[in-house]
Design a protein around this motif. Structure first.
Motif, PDB file in Angstrom:
ATOM      1  N   UNK A   1       0.823  -1.205   0.000  1.00  0.00           N
ATOM      2  CA  UNK A   1       0.000   0.000   0.000  1.00  0.00           C
ATOM      3  C   UNK A   1       0.857   1.256   0.000  1.00  0.00           C
ATOM      4  N   UNK A   2       1.260   1.654  -1.180  1.00  0.00           N
ATOM      5  CA  UNK A   2       1.936   2.946  -1.285  1.00  0.00           C
ATOM      6  C   UNK A   2       0.886   4.048  -1.398  1.00  0.00           C
ATOM      7  N   UNK A   3      -0.040   3.874  -2.336  1.00  0.00           N
ATOM      8  CA  UNK A   3      -1.129   4.844  -2.485  1.00  0.00           C
ATOM      9  C   UNK A   3      -2.480   4.243  -2.100  1.00  0.00           C
ATOM     10  N   UNK A   4      -2.587   2.921  -2.109  1.00  0.00           N
ATOM     11  CA  UNK A   4      -3.862   2.259  -1.806  1.00  0.00           C
ATOM     12  C   UNK A   4      -4.745   2.059  -3.015  1.00  0.00           C
TER      13      UNK A   4
END
Length: 80
Positions: free
Chosen positions: A47-50
Motif C-alpha cells: 500500500x503505497x497509495x492504496x
C-alpha cells in the motif's frame, strides 16, 4: 457400508434447486462467496497509495456465463 437415508431425495431436491436458479440469482451468491478472497487479496497488496488494493473487486466475467466471476483489479476504476 453405512446406508445414508434420504440421499436420493436430497440429490433430487438439489437438482431441482439448480434448475430454478438463474444468472441473476447466482451473481449475489458468487459475490458473497468471493468477499473473503477479496479481503485476503487486499490485505496482501503493498500500500503505497492504496489504489491497487481499493481497485480489487469481484467483477462479472461474461454475460454469456452468469455462473462465473473474476476477482482482481478493476482496471476501469482507476483510469486517469
Amino acid at each position: 457400508m453405512t446406508e445414508m437415508k434420504g440421499l436420493k431425495t436430497l440429490l433430487a431436491q438439489l437438482e431441482k434447486m439448480g434448475e430454478s436458479l438463474q444468472g441473476e440469482d447466482i451473481q449475489p451468491i458468487l459475490r458473497n462467496a468471493a468477499a473473503p478472497i477479496v479481503s485476503a487479496m487486499q490485505g496482501k497488496v503493498r500500500r503505497k497509495t492504496g489504489r491497487l488494493a481499493n481497485s480489487i473487486k469481484v467483477l462479472p466475467f461474461n454475460p454469456k456465463f452468469p455462473y462465473s466471476v473474476i476477482i482482481g483489479p478493476d482496471f476501469n476504476a482507476n483510469s486517469d
